[in-house]
Design a protein around this motif. Structure first.
Motif: not given
Lengths: 307, 248
Positions: A223-225, A254-256, A259-261, A264-266
Protein backbone atom coordinates in the motif's frame (compact mmCIF):
# COMPACT_ATOMS: atom_id res chain seq x y z
CA UNK A 1 32.65 23.79 -1.31
CA UNK A 2 33.65 21.53 -4.20
CA UNK A 3 36.88 19.60 -4.15
CA UNK A 4 36.21 17.87 -0.83
CA UNK A 5 35.99 14.07 -0.74
CA UNK A 6 38.05 13.38 -3.86
CA UNK A 7 39.26 10.18 -2.23
CA UNK A 8 37.12 8.39 0.30
CA UNK A 9 36.83 5.02 2.00
CA UNK A 10 33.97 3.15 0.37
CA UNK A 11 31.53 1.12 2.44
CA UNK A 12 29.21 -0.76 0.05
CA UNK A 13 27.38 -2.82 2.71
CA UNK A 14 25.68 -6.17 2.21
CA UNK A 15 22.78 -4.89 0.11
CA UNK A 16 25.08 -3.50 -2.57
CA UNK A 17 26.70 -6.90 -2.87
CA UNK A 18 23.29 -8.56 -3.09
CA UNK A 19 19.99 -7.15 -4.35
CA UNK A 20 21.43 -3.65 -4.81
CA UNK A 21 24.32 -4.66 -7.08
CA UNK A 22 23.18 -2.21 -9.76
CA UNK A 23 23.72 0.58 -7.23
CA UNK A 24 27.21 -0.73 -6.48
CA UNK A 25 28.07 -0.97 -10.17
CA UNK A 26 26.71 2.47 -11.04
CA UNK A 27 28.32 4.17 -8.00
CA UNK A 28 31.72 2.79 -8.94
CA UNK A 29 31.21 3.68 -12.60
CA UNK A 30 30.16 7.23 -11.76
CA UNK A 31 33.17 7.61 -9.45
CA UNK A 32 35.46 6.54 -12.27
CA UNK A 33 33.80 8.86 -14.78
CA UNK A 34 34.19 11.77 -12.36
CA UNK A 35 37.82 10.93 -11.43
CA UNK A 36 36.89 10.29 -7.82
CA UNK A 37 38.74 7.64 -5.87
CA UNK A 38 36.89 4.96 -3.94
CA UNK A 39 38.92 2.66 -1.72
CA UNK A 40 36.78 -0.17 -0.38
CA UNK A 41 36.98 -0.80 3.37
CA UNK A 42 39.00 -3.94 4.03
CA UNK A 43 37.14 -6.85 5.56
CA UNK A 44 34.07 -4.85 6.54
CA UNK A 45 31.02 -6.30 8.28
CA UNK A 46 27.28 -5.65 8.10
CA UNK A 47 26.28 -2.34 9.74
CA UNK A 48 23.39 -4.12 11.48
CA UNK A 49 20.79 -2.81 9.03
CA UNK A 50 17.37 -2.32 10.65
CA UNK A 51 17.18 -5.81 12.08
CA UNK A 52 20.05 -5.90 14.58
CA UNK A 53 18.79 -2.67 16.15
CA UNK A 54 15.56 -4.51 16.94
CA UNK A 55 17.49 -7.23 18.72
CA UNK A 56 19.61 -4.67 20.58
CA UNK A 57 20.49 -1.11 19.48
CA UNK A 58 23.89 -1.19 21.19
CA UNK A 59 24.93 -4.19 19.09
CA UNK A 60 24.13 -2.24 15.96
CA UNK A 61 26.34 0.56 17.28
CA UNK A 62 29.20 -1.89 17.78
CA UNK A 63 28.82 -3.39 14.29
CA UNK A 64 28.86 0.05 12.65
CA UNK A 65 31.69 1.29 14.86
CA UNK A 66 33.89 -1.63 13.75
CA UNK A 67 33.61 -0.38 10.16
CA UNK A 68 34.54 3.16 11.21
CA UNK A 69 37.61 1.76 12.99
CA UNK A 70 38.70 0.03 9.80
CA UNK A 71 38.47 3.35 7.93
CA UNK A 72 40.55 4.99 10.64
CA UNK A 73 43.16 2.22 10.43
CA UNK A 74 43.32 2.65 6.66
CA UNK A 75 44.10 6.34 7.16
CA UNK A 76 40.77 7.79 6.12
CA UNK A 77 38.71 10.40 7.92
CA UNK A 78 35.69 9.96 5.63
CA UNK A 79 33.58 6.92 4.82
CA UNK A 80 31.16 7.08 1.92
CA UNK A 81 28.10 4.81 2.18
CA UNK A 82 25.61 4.90 -0.72
CA UNK A 83 23.01 2.81 1.12
CA UNK A 84 20.66 4.88 3.28
CA UNK A 85 20.58 2.13 5.90
CA UNK A 86 24.37 1.93 6.19
CA UNK A 87 24.70 5.72 6.09
CA UNK A 88 22.10 6.07 8.84
CA UNK A 89 23.67 3.37 11.02
CA UNK A 90 27.24 4.66 10.75
CA UNK A 91 25.97 8.17 11.56
CA UNK A 92 24.02 6.78 14.49
CA UNK A 93 27.12 5.01 15.79
CA UNK A 94 29.05 8.29 15.56
CA UNK A 95 26.28 10.00 17.53
CA UNK A 96 25.80 7.28 20.14
CA UNK A 97 29.49 6.92 20.86
CA UNK A 98 29.78 10.66 21.39
CA UNK A 99 26.64 10.94 23.53
CA UNK A 100 25.69 7.68 25.17
CA UNK A 101 27.82 6.19 27.91
CA UNK A 102 26.06 2.80 27.72
CA UNK A 103 26.73 2.41 23.99
CA UNK A 104 30.36 3.36 24.52
CA UNK A 105 30.79 0.73 27.22
CA UNK A 106 29.27 -2.04 25.12
CA UNK A 107 31.31 -1.05 22.05
CA UNK A 108 34.53 -0.95 24.07
CA UNK A 109 33.84 -4.31 25.61
CA UNK A 110 32.95 -6.01 22.31
CA UNK A 111 35.84 -4.36 20.45
CA UNK A 112 38.37 -5.51 23.00
CA UNK A 113 37.01 -9.06 23.00
CA UNK A 114 37.00 -9.09 19.20
CA UNK A 115 40.61 -7.93 19.25
CA UNK A 116 40.52 -4.50 17.67
CA UNK A 117 40.59 -0.96 18.95
CA UNK A 118 37.43 0.98 19.74
CA UNK A 119 36.27 3.67 17.35
CA UNK A 120 36.74 7.04 18.92
CA UNK A 121 33.97 9.53 18.29
CA UNK A 122 34.87 12.24 15.80
CA UNK A 123 37.77 10.42 14.12
CA UNK A 124 35.84 9.41 11.03
CA UNK A 125 32.89 11.10 9.37
CA UNK A 126 30.28 9.27 7.34
CA UNK A 127 28.88 10.80 4.18
CA UNK A 128 26.25 9.63 1.70
CA UNK A 129 26.89 9.18 -2.03
CA UNK A 130 24.90 12.40 -2.53
CA UNK A 131 27.28 14.41 -0.29
CA UNK A 132 30.23 12.78 -2.02
CA UNK A 133 29.15 13.99 -5.47
CA UNK A 134 27.82 17.38 -4.29
CA UNK A 135 30.96 18.17 -2.30
CA UNK A 136 33.58 16.87 -4.69
CA UNK A 137 32.14 17.79 -8.10
CA UNK A 138 29.25 20.16 -7.50
CA UNK A 139 26.52 21.13 -9.92
CA UNK A 140 28.76 23.25 -12.13
CA UNK A 141 31.24 20.38 -12.35
CA UNK A 142 28.50 18.01 -13.40
CA UNK A 143 27.11 20.43 -15.99
CA UNK A 144 30.58 20.69 -17.52
CA UNK A 145 30.87 16.90 -17.78
CA UNK A 146 27.40 16.06 -19.15
CA UNK A 147 27.67 14.29 -22.51
CA UNK A 148 24.16 12.95 -22.75
CA UNK A 149 21.77 15.40 -21.12
CA UNK A 150 18.73 13.95 -19.35
CA UNK A 151 16.69 16.73 -20.97
CA UNK A 152 13.06 15.79 -21.31
CA UNK A 153 13.21 13.10 -18.61
CA UNK A 154 10.78 13.81 -15.80
CA UNK A 155 12.17 12.61 -12.48
CA UNK A 156 10.60 12.22 -9.04
CA UNK A 157 13.46 12.26 -6.53
CA UNK A 158 12.81 9.87 -3.67
CA UNK A 159 15.01 10.07 -0.55
CA UNK A 160 13.24 7.72 1.89
CA UNK A 161 13.28 7.75 5.69
CA UNK A 162 16.78 7.00 6.81
CA UNK A 163 18.53 9.75 4.88
CA UNK A 164 16.88 12.44 7.00
CA UNK A 165 15.42 10.81 10.09
CA UNK A 166 15.83 10.99 13.01
CA UNK A 167 17.17 14.51 12.82
CA UNK A 168 19.61 14.39 15.74
CA UNK A 169 22.11 12.03 14.11
CA UNK A 170 22.67 14.33 11.11
CA UNK A 171 24.24 17.47 12.62
CA UNK A 172 25.41 18.79 9.24
CA UNK A 173 21.87 19.10 7.89
CA UNK A 174 19.72 22.24 8.14
CA UNK A 175 22.77 24.49 8.41
CA UNK A 176 21.47 27.09 5.99
CA UNK A 177 22.43 27.77 2.37
CA UNK A 178 24.35 24.97 0.72
CA UNK A 179 23.50 22.39 3.36
CA UNK A 180 21.06 19.54 3.04
CA UNK A 181 17.58 19.95 4.51
CA UNK A 182 15.77 17.43 6.67
CA UNK A 183 12.24 18.30 5.61
CA UNK A 184 12.97 19.31 2.03
CA UNK A 185 16.07 17.38 0.96
CA UNK A 186 17.39 18.63 -2.37
CA UNK A 187 20.86 17.17 -3.05
CA UNK A 188 19.53 14.54 -5.47
CA UNK A 189 17.33 17.11 -7.17
CA UNK A 190 20.36 19.41 -7.55
CA UNK A 191 22.60 16.69 -8.98
CA UNK A 192 20.04 15.37 -11.47
CA UNK A 193 18.97 18.88 -12.50
CA UNK A 194 22.63 19.59 -13.25
CA UNK A 195 22.56 16.45 -15.40
CA UNK A 196 19.69 17.98 -17.36
CA UNK A 197 16.72 16.17 -15.79
CA UNK A 198 13.40 17.88 -15.32
CA UNK A 199 12.57 17.27 -11.64
CA UNK A 200 8.90 17.13 -10.79
CA UNK A 201 7.59 18.55 -7.54
CA UNK A 202 7.24 15.29 -5.62
CA UNK A 203 5.58 15.67 -2.21
CA UNK A 204 6.53 12.17 -0.99
CA UNK A 205 10.33 12.63 -1.10
CA UNK A 206 10.75 11.36 2.46
CA UNK A 207 7.62 9.22 2.84
CA UNK A 208 8.09 5.63 3.97
CA UNK A 209 8.18 2.69 1.52
CA UNK A 210 7.53 0.17 4.32
CA UNK A 211 10.99 -1.29 3.79
CA UNK A 212 11.20 -2.51 7.37
CA UNK A 213 8.34 -4.95 6.72
CA UNK A 214 8.82 -5.65 3.01
CA UNK A 215 8.30 -9.38 3.61
CA UNK A 216 6.92 -9.55 7.15
CA UNK A 217 3.95 -7.25 6.49
CA UNK A 218 3.77 -7.20 2.70
CA UNK A 219 0.26 -5.76 2.51
CA UNK A 220 1.27 -2.61 4.37
CA UNK A 221 4.42 -2.22 2.28
CA UNK A 222 2.49 -2.72 -0.96
CA UNK A 223 0.00 0.00 0.00
CA UNK A 224 2.78 2.42 0.92
CA UNK A 225 4.71 1.71 -2.28
CA UNK A 226 1.60 1.99 -4.41
CA UNK A 227 1.01 5.41 -2.93
CA UNK A 228 4.57 6.44 -3.87
CA UNK A 229 4.14 5.10 -7.42
CA UNK A 230 0.72 6.58 -8.17
CA UNK A 231 1.70 9.95 -6.70
CA UNK A 232 4.83 10.02 -8.88
CA UNK A 233 2.65 9.28 -11.90
CA UNK A 234 0.18 11.96 -10.90
CA UNK A 235 3.11 14.39 -10.70
CA UNK A 236 3.98 13.50 -14.29
CA UNK A 237 7.18 11.60 -13.52
CA UNK A 238 8.61 9.07 -15.99
CA UNK A 239 10.97 7.68 -13.40
CA UNK A 240 11.54 7.62 -9.65
CA UNK A 241 15.19 8.20 -8.76
CA UNK A 242 16.31 6.30 -5.67
CA UNK A 243 19.32 6.45 -3.36
CA UNK A 244 18.73 3.41 -1.16
CA UNK A 245 18.82 -0.29 -2.09
CA UNK A 246 16.02 -1.13 0.38
CA UNK A 247 13.70 1.56 -1.01
CA UNK A 248 14.68 0.67 -4.55
CA UNK A 249 14.11 -3.08 -4.19
CA UNK A 250 10.93 -2.41 -2.19
CA UNK A 251 9.53 -0.14 -4.90
CA UNK A 252 10.31 -2.69 -7.61
CA UNK A 253 9.01 -5.72 -5.69
CA UNK A 254 5.82 -4.07 -4.52
CA UNK A 255 5.17 -2.58 -7.94
CA UNK A 256 4.96 -6.18 -9.18
CA UNK A 257 3.03 -7.26 -6.07
CA UNK A 258 0.53 -4.39 -6.40
CA UNK A 259 -0.19 -5.54 -9.93
CA UNK A 260 -0.44 -9.25 -9.08
CA UNK A 261 -2.29 -8.96 -5.77
CA UNK A 262 -4.27 -5.72 -6.02
CA UNK A 263 -4.56 -5.52 -9.78
CA UNK A 264 -3.10 -2.00 -9.80
CA UNK A 265 -0.71 -1.53 -12.69
CA UNK A 266 1.70 1.41 -12.61
CA UNK A 267 4.19 2.23 -15.31
CA UNK A 268 6.62 4.63 -13.65
CA UNK A 269 10.20 3.25 -13.81
CA UNK A 270 12.63 3.06 -10.92
CA UNK A 271 16.33 3.82 -11.31
CA UNK A 272 19.14 4.61 -8.88
CA UNK A 273 20.18 8.25 -9.13
CA UNK A 274 23.71 7.02 -9.92
CA UNK A 275 22.32 5.14 -12.94
CA UNK A 276 20.70 8.32 -14.26
CA UNK A 277 23.80 10.39 -13.52
CA UNK A 278 26.02 7.78 -15.18
CA UNK A 279 23.92 7.82 -18.35
CA UNK A 280 24.15 11.62 -18.39
CA UNK A 281 27.94 11.35 -18.08
CA UNK A 282 27.97 9.21 -21.22
CA UNK A 283 28.16 5.74 -19.66
CA UNK A 284 26.32 2.87 -21.33
CA UNK A 285 23.22 1.15 -19.93
CA UNK A 286 25.39 -1.86 -19.22
CA UNK A 287 28.03 0.12 -17.35
CA UNK A 288 25.40 1.41 -14.91
CA UNK A 289 23.55 -1.92 -14.70
CA UNK A 290 20.15 -0.85 -16.08
CA UNK A 291 19.40 -4.46 -17.06
CA UNK A 292 20.02 -5.55 -13.47
CA UNK A 293 16.92 -3.74 -12.20
CA UNK A 294 13.58 -5.51 -11.90
CA UNK A 295 11.92 -2.40 -13.30
CA UNK A 296 12.90 -2.53 -16.98
CA UNK A 297 13.61 1.06 -18.03
CA UNK A 298 15.21 0.24 -21.39
CA UNK A 299 12.21 1.30 -23.47
CA UNK A 300 11.88 4.58 -21.60
CA UNK A 301 15.56 5.40 -22.07
CA UNK A 302 15.27 4.61 -25.81
CA UNK A 303 12.15 6.71 -26.11
CA UNK A 304 13.94 9.67 -24.50
CA UNK A 305 16.93 9.17 -26.78
CA UNK A 306 19.26 8.46 -23.87
CA UNK A 307 20.72 5.18 -25.11
CA UNK B 1 -3.42 17.26 8.95
CA UNK B 2 -5.93 16.35 11.60
CA UNK B 3 -4.98 14.07 14.45
CA UNK B 4 -6.63 10.76 13.66
CA UNK B 5 -7.37 10.22 17.30
CA UNK B 6 -9.14 7.32 18.79
CA UNK B 7 -11.17 7.91 21.90
CA UNK B 8 -11.07 5.58 24.85
CA UNK B 9 -14.55 4.37 23.94
CA UNK B 10 -14.48 0.93 22.43
CA UNK B 11 -17.52 -0.10 20.35
CA UNK B 12 -18.30 -2.88 22.84
CA UNK B 13 -18.60 -0.29 25.61
CA UNK B 14 -21.32 1.58 23.74
CA UNK B 15 -24.76 0.34 24.64
CA UNK B 16 -27.79 1.21 22.55
CA UNK B 17 -31.23 0.61 24.03
CA UNK B 18 -34.27 0.24 21.85
CA UNK B 19 -36.57 1.43 24.61
CA UNK B 20 -35.18 3.17 27.62
CA UNK B 21 -36.89 4.75 30.52
CA UNK B 22 -34.97 6.79 33.10
CA UNK B 23 -36.69 7.98 36.25
CA UNK B 24 -40.05 7.33 34.66
CA UNK B 25 -39.24 9.35 31.54
CA UNK B 26 -39.06 7.67 28.13
CA UNK B 27 -35.66 8.63 26.65
CA UNK B 28 -35.80 6.28 23.64
CA UNK B 29 -34.58 7.72 20.35
CA UNK B 30 -31.62 10.11 20.35
CA UNK B 31 -30.86 9.56 23.99
CA UNK B 32 -30.73 5.80 23.83
CA UNK B 33 -26.97 5.37 23.42
CA UNK B 34 -24.76 5.29 26.49
CA UNK B 35 -21.18 4.52 27.34
CA UNK B 36 -21.29 1.64 29.74
CA UNK B 37 -19.70 2.59 33.02
CA UNK B 38 -16.59 0.63 33.92
CA UNK B 39 -14.43 0.23 36.94
CA UNK B 40 -10.78 -0.57 36.44
CA UNK B 41 -9.14 -2.21 39.41
CA UNK B 42 -6.50 -4.29 37.72
CA UNK B 43 -3.44 -2.07 37.19
CA UNK B 44 0.09 -3.18 36.47
CA UNK B 45 1.90 -0.47 38.38
CA UNK B 46 5.25 -1.65 37.02
CA UNK B 47 4.19 -1.50 33.37
CA UNK B 48 6.07 1.70 32.52
CA UNK B 49 9.22 0.43 34.27
CA UNK B 50 9.00 -2.86 32.39
CA UNK B 51 8.81 -1.12 29.01
CA UNK B 52 11.55 1.32 30.05
CA UNK B 53 13.84 -1.60 30.91
CA UNK B 54 13.71 -2.94 27.36
CA UNK B 55 15.93 -1.45 24.63
CA UNK B 56 14.18 1.53 23.01
CA UNK B 57 11.71 2.15 25.82
CA UNK B 58 14.09 4.15 28.04
CA UNK B 59 12.50 7.57 27.60
CA UNK B 60 8.81 6.74 27.74
CA UNK B 61 8.51 8.72 31.01
CA UNK B 62 9.08 11.98 29.13
CA UNK B 63 5.80 11.74 27.16
CA UNK B 64 3.35 14.56 27.74
CA UNK B 65 0.66 13.19 25.41
CA UNK B 66 0.77 15.89 22.73
CA UNK B 67 -0.09 13.35 20.01
CA UNK B 68 2.63 14.48 17.57
CA UNK B 69 3.78 10.87 17.14
CA UNK B 70 0.35 9.60 16.13
CA UNK B 71 -0.24 12.63 13.94
CA UNK B 72 3.02 11.95 12.07
CA UNK B 73 2.63 8.15 11.97
CA UNK B 74 2.81 6.34 8.62
CA UNK B 75 0.90 3.28 9.83
CA UNK B 76 -1.79 5.35 11.57
CA UNK B 77 -2.64 6.88 8.20
CA UNK B 78 -3.41 3.35 6.94
CA UNK B 79 -5.04 2.06 10.11
CA UNK B 80 -6.43 4.54 12.69
CA UNK B 81 -6.25 1.80 15.35
CA UNK B 82 -2.45 2.01 15.19
CA UNK B 83 -1.94 4.72 17.78
CA UNK B 84 1.44 5.20 19.51
CA UNK B 85 0.25 8.10 21.68
CA UNK B 86 -2.63 6.03 23.03
CA UNK B 87 -0.41 3.04 23.79
CA UNK B 88 2.13 5.22 25.60
CA UNK B 89 -0.78 6.57 27.66
CA UNK B 90 -1.96 3.07 28.54
CA UNK B 91 1.55 1.98 29.50
CA UNK B 92 2.11 5.00 31.70
CA UNK B 93 -1.25 4.46 33.39
CA UNK B 94 -0.56 0.74 33.88
CA UNK B 95 -3.59 -0.38 31.83
CA UNK B 96 -2.13 -3.71 30.81
CA UNK B 97 -5.44 -5.29 29.76
CA UNK B 98 -6.30 -2.37 27.51
CA UNK B 99 -2.84 -2.44 25.88
CA UNK B 100 -3.06 -6.16 25.23
CA UNK B 101 -6.26 -5.66 23.24
CA UNK B 102 -4.14 -4.12 20.47
CA UNK B 103 -1.44 -6.79 20.70
CA UNK B 104 -1.78 -7.95 17.12
CA UNK B 105 -0.98 -4.64 15.43
CA UNK B 106 1.66 -3.04 17.68
CA UNK B 107 4.49 -4.88 15.88
CA UNK B 108 3.46 -3.29 12.56
CA UNK B 109 5.50 -0.10 13.20
CA UNK B 110 7.53 0.50 9.99
CA UNK B 111 10.40 2.31 11.78
CA UNK B 112 10.11 5.36 9.52
CA UNK B 113 11.04 7.53 12.52
CA UNK B 114 8.53 10.25 11.69
CA UNK B 115 7.28 10.01 15.29
CA UNK B 116 10.79 10.37 16.66
CA UNK B 117 11.31 13.35 14.37
CA UNK B 118 8.06 14.99 15.48
CA UNK B 119 8.33 14.29 19.22
CA UNK B 120 9.11 17.49 21.14
CA UNK B 121 10.20 15.52 24.21
CA UNK B 122 12.67 13.00 22.75
CA UNK B 123 10.60 10.02 23.83
CA UNK B 124 11.87 8.19 20.72
CA UNK B 125 8.43 6.59 20.15
CA UNK B 126 9.82 4.30 17.44
CA UNK B 127 11.97 2.66 20.12
CA UNK B 128 9.00 2.49 22.48
CA UNK B 129 7.00 0.62 19.81
CA UNK B 130 9.82 -1.92 19.47
CA UNK B 131 10.13 -2.30 23.24
CA UNK B 132 6.36 -2.83 23.50
CA UNK B 133 6.42 -5.52 20.79
CA UNK B 134 9.24 -7.29 22.63
CA UNK B 135 7.32 -6.96 25.88
CA UNK B 136 4.20 -8.57 24.37
CA UNK B 137 6.29 -11.49 23.10
CA UNK B 138 8.28 -11.93 26.31
CA UNK B 139 5.12 -11.86 28.44
CA UNK B 140 3.62 -14.52 26.21
CA UNK B 141 0.73 -12.39 24.97
CA UNK B 142 1.68 -12.89 21.33
CA UNK B 143 3.71 -15.42 19.43
CA UNK B 144 6.80 -14.09 17.69
CA UNK B 145 5.66 -11.63 15.03
CA UNK B 146 6.80 -12.26 11.44
CA UNK B 147 8.90 -9.10 11.80
CA UNK B 148 10.69 -10.56 14.82
CA UNK B 149 11.30 -13.82 12.96
CA UNK B 150 12.84 -11.80 10.14
CA UNK B 151 14.98 -9.75 12.55
CA UNK B 152 16.21 -12.95 14.22
CA UNK B 153 17.07 -14.67 10.94
CA UNK B 154 18.89 -11.61 9.68
CA UNK B 155 20.74 -10.92 12.93
CA UNK B 156 21.79 -14.50 13.53
CA UNK B 157 23.53 -14.53 10.15
CA UNK B 158 25.30 -11.27 10.91
CA UNK B 159 26.35 -12.50 14.35
CA UNK B 160 27.67 -15.76 12.90
CA UNK B 161 29.50 -14.48 9.83
CA UNK B 162 29.61 -10.66 9.94
CA UNK B 163 27.59 -10.42 6.73
CA UNK B 164 24.33 -11.55 5.22
CA UNK B 165 23.30 -13.17 1.99
CA UNK B 166 19.85 -11.91 0.87
CA UNK B 167 18.75 -15.21 -0.65
CA UNK B 168 19.40 -17.17 2.52
CA UNK B 169 17.54 -14.66 4.72
CA UNK B 170 14.58 -14.79 2.33
CA UNK B 171 14.47 -18.58 2.12
CA UNK B 172 14.79 -19.11 5.87
CA UNK B 173 12.20 -16.42 6.64
CA UNK B 174 9.67 -17.99 4.28
CA UNK B 175 10.34 -21.43 5.71
CA UNK B 176 9.98 -20.30 9.34
CA UNK B 177 6.77 -18.39 8.67
CA UNK B 178 5.31 -21.26 6.66
CA UNK B 179 4.98 -19.31 3.41
CA UNK B 180 5.53 -20.69 -0.05
CA UNK B 181 8.34 -19.31 -2.17
CA UNK B 182 6.09 -19.89 -5.17
CA UNK B 183 3.81 -16.87 -4.91
CA UNK B 184 2.56 -15.25 -8.11
CA UNK B 185 4.35 -11.99 -7.56
CA UNK B 186 7.65 -13.64 -6.57
CA UNK B 187 7.54 -15.86 -9.64
CA UNK B 188 6.86 -12.82 -11.83
CA UNK B 189 9.82 -11.05 -10.26
CA UNK B 190 12.25 -13.92 -10.70
CA UNK B 191 11.07 -14.54 -14.27
CA UNK B 192 11.65 -10.89 -15.08
CA UNK B 193 15.14 -11.07 -13.64
CA UNK B 194 16.12 -14.28 -15.38
CA UNK B 195 15.32 -12.86 -18.80
CA UNK B 196 17.31 -9.70 -18.20
CA UNK B 197 20.25 -10.43 -15.97
CA UNK B 198 23.67 -11.06 -17.45
CA UNK B 199 24.71 -14.71 -17.04
CA UNK B 200 27.90 -13.75 -15.20
CA UNK B 201 25.88 -11.96 -12.52
CA UNK B 202 23.48 -14.87 -12.15
CA UNK B 203 26.47 -17.17 -11.62
CA UNK B 204 27.91 -14.82 -9.04
CA UNK B 205 24.60 -14.74 -7.18
CA UNK B 206 24.32 -18.52 -7.33
CA UNK B 207 27.83 -18.88 -5.92
CA UNK B 208 27.03 -16.44 -3.11
CA UNK B 209 24.21 -18.69 -1.99
CA UNK B 210 26.59 -21.65 -1.81
CA UNK B 211 29.69 -19.94 -0.43
CA UNK B 212 28.13 -17.42 1.92
CA UNK B 213 29.89 -14.08 2.18
CA UNK B 214 31.68 -13.69 5.51
CA UNK B 215 33.96 -11.28 7.29
CA UNK B 216 37.42 -12.76 7.88
CA UNK B 217 38.61 -13.39 11.44
CA UNK B 218 35.08 -12.89 12.73
CA UNK B 219 35.11 -15.68 15.31
CA UNK B 220 36.19 -13.57 18.29
CA UNK B 221 33.60 -10.89 17.46
CA UNK B 222 30.96 -13.56 16.99
CA UNK B 223 31.70 -15.10 20.40
CA UNK B 224 31.68 -11.70 22.14
CA UNK B 225 28.33 -10.84 20.52
CA UNK B 226 26.80 -14.19 21.49
CA UNK B 227 27.86 -13.68 25.10
CA UNK B 228 26.39 -10.15 25.13
CA UNK B 229 23.10 -11.29 23.54
CA UNK B 230 22.64 -13.98 26.21
CA UNK B 231 23.31 -11.47 28.98
CA UNK B 232 20.85 -8.98 27.49
CA UNK B 233 18.10 -11.56 27.12
CA UNK B 234 18.51 -12.57 30.75
CA UNK B 235 18.47 -8.95 31.87
CA UNK B 236 15.29 -8.26 29.85
CA UNK B 237 13.51 -11.22 31.38
CA UNK B 238 14.65 -10.31 34.87
CA UNK B 239 13.29 -6.77 34.43
CA UNK B 240 9.91 -8.23 33.53
CA UNK B 241 9.93 -10.56 36.52
CA UNK B 242 10.25 -13.63 34.32
CA UNK B 243 12.32 -16.74 34.86
CA UNK B 244 15.72 -16.13 33.20
CA UNK B 245 15.97 -19.81 32.28
CA UNK B 246 13.35 -19.19 29.60
CA UNK B 247 15.83 -17.08 27.62
CA UNK B 248 16.69 -18.79 24.35
Amino acid sequence: MTGKHKKVAYYPGCALEGTGHAYNRSTKAVGKALDLDLVELKNWNCCGAMEVKNIDPKLQTYLSARNLTIAEDMGFDTVMAPCNGCYHNLKKAEYDLANDEGSREVTERLSSKAGHKTYEAGKVETIHALDWIKDSIGEEGIKARVKNSLKGLKVANYYGCMYTRPRHIFPEKDKGPGSESTLQPHFMDDILAAAGAENVDYPLKTACCGGAHTLSDSDTSTKLVLNLLTTAEACGADVIATECPTCHTGLEMHQVRAEKVLGRKTSVKILYFTQLLGIALGLSQRQVGVQENFSDATDLLHEKGLV
Amino acid sequence: MPIHEKSLIRPENLVTHEHLELDGIDVSGHWSTFIESREITDYNEALQDEIAALPGGEFIHRCWQCGSCTNACTVNALNPDFNPRYWIYLIRMGFEDELVRDKDIIWQCVSCNKCTYACPRDVFPEGVMKATSHWLELKGYTPKSPAMVFDEEFSSQVFATGKIEDGKVLRRFFARTGQSLFQDWLIALVRGLLTQLPVSLLMKMGLASVFHPRTRNWDAASAAIAEYVTERKEADRRALGLDTQGAE
